[in-house]
Write a protein that holds these residues in place. Structure first.
Motif, short mmCIF file in Angstrom:
data_model
loop_
_atom_site.label_atom_id
_atom_site.label_comp_id
_atom_site.label_asym_id
_atom_site.label_seq_id
_atom_site.Cartn_x
_atom_site.Cartn_y
_atom_site.Cartn_z
N LEU A 99 0.83 -1.20 0.00
CA LEU A 99 0.00 0.00 0.00
C LEU A 99 0.87 1.26 0.00
O LEU A 99 0.59 2.21 -0.74
CB LEU A 99 -0.91 0.00 1.23
CG LEU A 99 -1.72 1.28 1.46
CD1 LEU A 99 -2.66 1.56 0.29
CD2 LEU A 99 -2.51 1.19 2.78
N VAL A 100 1.92 1.26 0.80
CA VAL A 100 2.84 2.41 0.84
C VAL A 100 3.44 2.65 -0.54
O VAL A 100 3.54 3.79 -1.00
CB VAL A 100 3.94 2.19 1.88
CG1 VAL A 100 5.02 3.27 1.77
CG2 VAL A 100 3.37 2.16 3.30
N LEU B 231 -4.47 6.69 -9.77
CA LEU B 231 -3.67 5.84 -8.91
C LEU B 231 -4.02 6.02 -7.43
O LEU B 231 -3.89 5.08 -6.65
CB LEU B 231 -2.18 6.13 -9.13
CG LEU B 231 -1.62 5.73 -10.50
CD1 LEU B 231 -0.12 6.03 -10.57
CD2 LEU B 231 -1.87 4.26 -10.78
N VAL B 232 -4.47 7.21 -7.05
CA VAL B 232 -4.89 7.42 -5.67
C VAL B 232 -6.10 6.55 -5.35
O VAL B 232 -6.16 5.89 -4.31
CB VAL B 232 -5.22 8.91 -5.42
CG1 VAL B 232 -5.80 9.10 -4.02
CG2 VAL B 232 -3.98 9.76 -5.60
N PHE C 53 -7.24 -0.72 -2.99
CA PHE C 53 -6.39 -1.81 -2.53
C PHE C 53 -6.46 -1.95 -1.01
O PHE C 53 -6.56 -3.06 -0.48
CB PHE C 53 -4.94 -1.56 -2.96
CG PHE C 53 -3.96 -2.58 -2.46
CD1 PHE C 53 -3.75 -3.76 -3.16
CD2 PHE C 53 -3.27 -2.37 -1.27
CE1 PHE C 53 -2.85 -4.71 -2.69
CE2 PHE C 53 -2.37 -3.31 -0.80
CZ PHE C 53 -2.17 -4.48 -1.51
N ALA C 54 -6.43 -0.81 -0.31
CA ALA C 54 -6.50 -0.83 1.15
C ALA C 54 -7.84 -1.39 1.62
O ALA C 54 -7.88 -2.19 2.57
CB ALA C 54 -6.29 0.57 1.70
N GLN C 55 -8.91 -0.99 0.98
CA GLN C 55 -10.24 -1.46 1.37
C GLN C 55 -10.40 -2.96 1.15
O GLN C 55 -10.98 -3.66 1.98
CB GLN C 55 -11.32 -0.70 0.59
CG GLN C 55 -11.43 0.77 0.96
CD GLN C 55 -12.39 1.53 0.06
OE1 GLN C 55 -12.61 1.15 -1.10
NE2 GLN C 55 -12.96 2.61 0.58
N LYS C 56 -9.86 -3.43 0.05
CA LYS C 56 -10.03 -4.85 -0.31
C LYS C 56 -9.09 -5.77 0.44
O LYS C 56 -9.49 -6.85 0.90
CB LYS C 56 -9.82 -5.02 -1.82
CG LYS C 56 -9.95 -6.45 -2.30
CD LYS C 56 -9.73 -6.55 -3.80
CE LYS C 56 -9.82 -7.99 -4.30
NZ LYS C 56 -9.59 -8.09 -5.76
N ASP D 106 -1.81 0.51 12.34
CA ASP D 106 -0.83 0.52 11.25
C ASP D 106 -1.47 0.88 9.92
O ASP D 106 -0.87 1.57 9.09
CB ASP D 106 -0.14 -0.84 11.14
CG ASP D 106 0.80 -1.11 12.31
OD1 ASP D 106 1.16 -0.15 13.01
OD2 ASP D 106 1.16 -2.28 12.54
N LEU D 107 -2.71 0.42 9.70
CA LEU D 107 -3.42 0.75 8.47
C LEU D 107 -3.75 2.24 8.44
O LEU D 107 -3.56 2.91 7.40
CB LEU D 107 -4.69 -0.08 8.36
CG LEU D 107 -5.62 0.27 7.18
CD1 LEU D 107 -4.88 0.17 5.85
CD2 LEU D 107 -6.84 -0.65 7.19
N GLU D 108 -4.20 2.78 9.56
CA GLU D 108 -4.54 4.20 9.60
C GLU D 108 -3.31 5.06 9.35
O GLU D 108 -3.40 6.09 8.66
CB GLU D 108 -5.16 4.53 10.96
CG GLU D 108 -6.55 3.96 11.16
CD GLU D 108 -7.08 4.18 12.56
OE1 GLU D 108 -6.27 4.52 13.46
OE2 GLU D 108 -8.30 3.99 12.77
#
Length: 258
Positions: free
Chosen positions: A76-77, A91-92, A98-101, A116-118
């Motif tokens: 994700l990074v 791309l944003v 990607f993060a949601q899925k 960590d996700l936040e």
């Protein structure tokens, strides 16, 4: 030989075996597989790394949720990094999708996953100028300070050391899945020596102010190739974690009664 095999230096291990006229127990093809995975992580190609891991051991990431999360968060990074370095505005959205899925399902499993996700998602609000000026310059010297100024508490997420950390975790997990030691014996011995020195100083044993390990000057080669044999470094040689809970194990290595 143990260190070269465990840490992932196949060319050096082969040369050492030939010069020492010994028959290594390890299959060098397995080392090369770990090196390929490591190189993909170092390049920021996390999708390729995950695919290679699944080819090597399809169950590894399913069984090790934390490792899988670490890989996905780093991916994700990298997606966020790409979104700021490309003129493509879509791309944003792809990074958020990607993060949601892939990462959001981990949030309910453990509080640290959510934190960590936040923190990773917070990179989306960092100004574009910070990405183009600080991160593109590299991690060393003045640019490292610039990254710290631009990203603050999030600087560790865009520092290349995160790639090395994740690569180290992956290497150790693969070794463990293959019923091998997670680390080379020499790493345990170095930590045991450090622990023994600390214990001796606490007991007021008369010791010189500084006891050298003979490793001075090694940091400058951390990110370089291993000589000229084509091997790149598999894990960090820098600061080891000295917080060892296995007191009895350390005492056994250092020959100090527990």
């Amino acid at each position: 030989m143990d260190y070269l095999i465990t840490e992932g230096y196949p060319s050096a291990a082969e040369k050492f075996a030939a010069e020492a006229n010994i028959q290594p127990k390890a299959d060098f093809s397995y080392i090369q597989e770990r090196v390929q995975i490591r190189d993909s992580i170092y390049r920021g190609d996390l999708q390729a790394a995950i695919e290679l891991i699944n080819e090597l051991n399809p169950e590894l990431l399913d069984l090790d949720k934390r490792l899988h999360f670490s890989l996905l968060r780093l991916q994700l990074v990298e997606l966020i990094r790409q979104s700021f370095s490309s003129p493509d505005p879509s791309l944003v959205g792809k990074a958020i999708e990607f993060a949601q899925k892939n990462l959001a399902p981990y949030a309910p499993l453990e509080a640290q996953f959510k934190i960590d996700l936040e923190r990773a998602m917070a990179l989306l609000i960092v100004p574009r100028d910070s990405w183009t000026s600080g991160v593109s310059s590299g991690p060393s010297g003045q640019s490292a300070s610039q990254v710290q100024n631009d990203f603050g508490a999030l600087a560790e997420l865009v520092d290349p050391s995160l790639r090395r950390k994740v690569a180290k975790e992956v290497n150790e997990a693969i070794l463990q899945s293959q019923d091998q030691r997670r680390e080379a014996n020499i790493r345990y011995l170095v930590r045991a020596r450090s622990w023994a020195e600390q214990l001796a100083r606490e007991k007021k044993v008369d010791l010189p102010d500084h006891l050298s390990l003979g490793l001075d000057g090694g940091d400058s080669a951390k990110d370089s190739q291993n000589g000229h044999n084509g091997d790149t470094e598999m894990t960090e040689n820098g600061g080891e974690d000295n917080s060892i809970n296995a007191y009895a194990e350390m005492a056994r290595y250092a020959h100090v009664a527990s």
